[in-house]
Enzyme design. Structure first.
Site, PDB file in Angstrom:
ATOM      1  N   ALA A 121       2.082  -2.085  -8.205  1.00 58.26           N
ATOM      2  CA  ALA A 121       3.123  -2.186  -9.225  1.00 58.26           C
ATOM      3  C   ALA A 121       2.721  -3.064 -10.402  1.00 58.26           C
ATOM      4  O   ALA A 121       3.543  -3.361 -11.273  1.00 58.26           O
ATOM      5  CB  ALA A 121       4.397  -2.711  -8.581  1.00 58.26           C
ATOM      6  N   ASN A 177       4.374  -7.127  -1.533  1.00 60.23           N
ATOM      7  CA  ASN A 177       2.990  -6.685  -1.459  1.00 60.23           C
ATOM      8  C   ASN A 177       2.278  -6.881  -2.796  1.00 60.23           C
ATOM      9  O   ASN A 177       1.062  -7.043  -2.842  1.00 60.23           O
ATOM     10  CB  ASN A 177       2.930  -5.224  -0.996  1.00 60.23           C
ATOM     11  CG  ASN A 177       3.255  -5.117   0.482  1.00 60.23           C
ATOM     12  OD1 ASN A 177       2.582  -5.726   1.310  1.00 60.23           O
ATOM     13  ND2 ASN A 177       4.298  -4.393   0.826  1.00 60.23           N
ATOM     14  N   HIS A 206       7.591  -7.660 -13.305  1.00 61.47           N
ATOM     15  CA  HIS A 206       6.579  -8.527 -12.696  1.00 61.47           C
ATOM     16  C   HIS A 206       5.742  -9.123 -13.809  1.00 61.47           C
ATOM     17  O   HIS A 206       5.237  -8.386 -14.654  1.00 61.47           O
ATOM     18  CB  HIS A 206       5.634  -7.726 -11.794  1.00 61.47           C
ATOM     19  CG  HIS A 206       6.311  -7.032 -10.659  1.00 61.47           C
ATOM     20  ND1 HIS A 206       7.137  -7.673  -9.775  1.00 61.47           N
ATOM     21  CD2 HIS A 206       6.267  -5.749 -10.257  1.00 61.47           C
ATOM     22  CE1 HIS A 206       7.567  -6.827  -8.882  1.00 61.47           C
ATOM     23  NE2 HIS A 206       7.069  -5.645  -9.152  1.00 61.47           N
TER      24      HIS A 206
HETATM   25  N1  LIG Z   1       1.054  -2.644  -3.370  1.00 62.24           N
HETATM   26  C1  LIG Z   1       2.170  -2.520  -4.084  1.00 62.24           C
HETATM   27  O1  LIG Z   1       2.232  -2.896  -5.257  1.00 62.24           O
HETATM   28  C2  LIG Z   1       3.359  -1.869  -3.461  1.00 62.24           C
HETATM   29  C3  LIG Z   1       4.427  -1.455  -4.266  1.00 62.24           C
HETATM   30  C4  LIG Z   1       5.490  -0.803  -3.665  1.00 62.24           C
HETATM   31  C5  LIG Z   1       5.507  -0.614  -2.287  1.00 62.24           C
HETATM   32  N2  LIG Z   1       4.482  -1.061  -1.527  1.00 62.24           N
HETATM   33  C6  LIG Z   1       4.485  -0.906  -0.060  1.00 62.24           C
HETATM   34  O2  LIG Z   1       4.096   0.412   0.291  1.00 62.24           O
HETATM   35  C7  LIG Z   1       4.701   0.770   1.539  1.00 62.24           C
HETATM   36  C8  LIG Z   1       5.427   2.111   1.402  1.00 62.24           C
HETATM   37  O3  LIG Z   1       6.431   2.022   0.406  1.00 62.24           O
HETATM   38  P1  LIG Z   1       7.558   3.160   0.248  1.00 62.24           P
HETATM   39  O4  LIG Z   1       8.398   2.764  -0.904  1.00 62.24           O
HETATM   40  O5  LIG Z   1       6.946   4.514   0.288  1.00 62.24           O
HETATM   41  O6  LIG Z   1       8.398   2.900   1.604  1.00 62.24           O
HETATM   42  P2  LIG Z   1       9.490   3.832   2.284  1.00 62.24           P
HETATM   43  O7  LIG Z   1      10.349   2.920   3.084  1.00 62.24           O
HETATM   44  O8  LIG Z   1      10.146   4.746   1.292  1.00 62.24           O
HETATM   45  O9  LIG Z   1       8.636   4.746   3.283  1.00 62.24           O
HETATM   46  C9  LIG Z   1       7.866   4.204   4.332  1.00 62.24           C
HETATM   47  C10 LIG Z   1       7.725   5.260   5.429  1.00 62.24           C
HETATM   48  O10 LIG Z   1       6.756   4.778   6.369  1.00 62.24           O
HETATM   49  C11 LIG Z   1       7.222   5.002   7.693  1.00 62.24           C
HETATM   50  N3  LIG Z   1       6.608   3.982   8.548  1.00 62.24           N
HETATM   51  C12 LIG Z   1       6.874   2.651   8.583  1.00 62.24           C
HETATM   52  N4  LIG Z   1       6.085   2.021   9.493  1.00 62.24           N
HETATM   53  C13 LIG Z   1       5.295   2.992  10.032  1.00 62.24           C
HETATM   54  C14 LIG Z   1       4.270   2.977  11.024  1.00 62.24           C
HETATM   55  N5  LIG Z   1       3.932   1.839  11.667  1.00 62.24           N
HETATM   56  N6  LIG Z   1       3.654   4.150  11.332  1.00 62.24           N
HETATM   57  C15 LIG Z   1       4.016   5.299  10.702  1.00 62.24           C
HETATM   58  N7  LIG Z   1       4.998   5.385   9.776  1.00 62.24           N
HETATM   59  C16 LIG Z   1       5.618   4.232   9.447  1.00 62.24           C
HETATM   60  C17 LIG Z   1       8.738   4.911   7.595  1.00 62.24           C
HETATM   61  O11 LIG Z   1       9.365   5.649   8.639  1.00 62.24           O
HETATM   62  C18 LIG Z   1       9.014   5.503   6.221  1.00 62.24           C
HETATM   63  O12 LIG Z   1       9.254   6.905   6.271  1.00 62.24           O
HETATM   64  C19 LIG Z   1       5.644  -0.399   1.901  1.00 62.24           C
HETATM   65  O13 LIG Z   1       5.006  -1.282   2.791  1.00 62.24           O
HETATM   66  C20 LIG Z   1       5.873  -1.077   0.558  1.00 62.24           C
HETATM   67  O14 LIG Z   1       6.211  -2.445   0.687  1.00 62.24           O
HETATM   68  C21 LIG Z   1       3.415  -1.671  -2.077  1.00 62.24           C
END
Ligand SMILES: NC(=O)c1ccc[n+]([C@@H]2O[C@H](COP(=O)([O-])OP(=O)(O)OC[C@H]3O[C@@H](n4cnc5c(N)ncnc54)[C@H](O)[C@@H]3O)[C@@H](O)[C@H]2O)c1
Length: 252
Positions: A121, A177, A206
């Site tokens: 992000a 994250n 941010h």
């Molecule tokens: N690096 C960054 O800048 C940044 C920015 C935004 C989100 N993220 C991270 O990316 C990840 C995904 O974000 P999102 O918005 O798509 O989330 P989301 O909640 O929309 O989707 C996550 C999916 O992963 C599944 N899941 C969770 N744990 C699991 C596991 N151990 N095994 C298999 N499936 C699993 C859930 O059932 C869900 O369907 C999160 O951890 C979020 O914090 C990182």
């Protein structure tokens, strides 16, 4: 030649907000591959994503099954727990892994050229990592969201959290994250994190200030939240899409 080309698969761990944008980018041919492989601990999420697409996709019941299909690249877009559990195994198989839940990498200490961290992000990590080589004195990361995001009603900006990136990523594994990505980039320098409930912002904002040996930096990102997951900025998904595109192009 095209006919002899090995089929290129992309695996997605987690089929939520980020995965949906990635899958749509694949369908629109912004990312070139032949098949998507979906795994989600909630199988219904994987099935729903597959049925929303007009692109070849397979739903698998676990990582082992995903690995037997030999994807060229896997994107973890699930949770820190998923990244912790699967990163080493995937890298050991020689498969490129894009990690979104970067907080997990802070304590894993994995050294592998197969593990890739997208800017997520934020951006400007090229300048930050260059400065980190020379020496960084101070990094302050401030994340501002409208009070709605905190279910608060403050009329003035209010700091709701202040601490290190490591602690922030541990306490808020789904929100911080971004701070973890910064911390990984500026290592061994430390990142001071501030989270502000700010009625003056509508977008997820941010910003980071850096003082380093030969100057200062200030970067600011005002991101529209993902319509299906307001915690996630659309830019995070697009950074994964860009990195996926690059990795696939480099591997052909
Ligand atoms: N690096 C960054 O800048 C940044 C920015 C935004 C989100 N993220 C991270 O990316 C990840 C995904 O974000 P999102 O918005 O798509 O989330 P989301 O909640 O929309 O989707 C996550 C999916 O992963 C599944 N899941 C969770 N744990 C699991 C596991 N151990 N095994 C298999 N499936 C699993 C859930 O059932 C869900 O369907 C999160 O951890 C979020 O914090 C990182």
């Amino acid at each position: 030649m095209q006919e002899n080309r090995e089929s290129t698969k992309v695996g997605l761990i987690g089929c939520g907000a980020i995965a949906k944008l990635i899958a749509e980018a694949v369908e629109r041919k912004l990312v070139i591959c032949d098949e998507l492989v979906f795994y989600d601990q909630d199988t219904k999420k994987a099935e729903t994503l597959k049925s929303a697409l007009r692109f070849p996709a397979t739903v698998v019941s676990g990582i082992e099954e995903m690995l037997t299909l030999k994807p060229k690249v896997i994107v973890e877009a699930a949770s820190q727990q998923a990244a912790r559990e699967y990163a080493e195994q995937i890298a050991t198989e020689g498969i490129d892994l894009i990690v979104m839940s970067t907080g997990a990498l802070l304590d894993l200490n994995l050294q592998s050229s197969k593990i890739h961290v997208p800017a997520g992000a934020i951006g400007g990590l090229d300048a930050l990592s260059s400065a980190a080589l020379a020496g960084i004195d101070e990094v302050v990361f401030t994340s501002r969201k409208n009070p709605r995001a905190f279910e608060m009603h403050n009329k003035e900006a209010k700091v709701v959290y202040e601490g290190t990136a490591e602690e922030a990523a541990r306490l808020y594994p789904r929100k911080m994250n971004v701070a973890a990505t910064l911390a990984l980039t500026v290592k061994p320098a430390k990142v001071l994190v501030q989270v502000v409930s700010d009625p003056g912002v509508q977008r997820n904002t941010h910003e980071f200030r850096v003082k380093w040996q030969f100057g200062e930096m200030f970067l600011r990102f005002a991101n529209d939240p993902h319509p299906e997951n307001p915690r996630t900025s659309a830019l995070a998904a697009w950074s994964a899409i860009k990195l996926l595109q690059t990795l696939l192009l480099n591997s052909t």
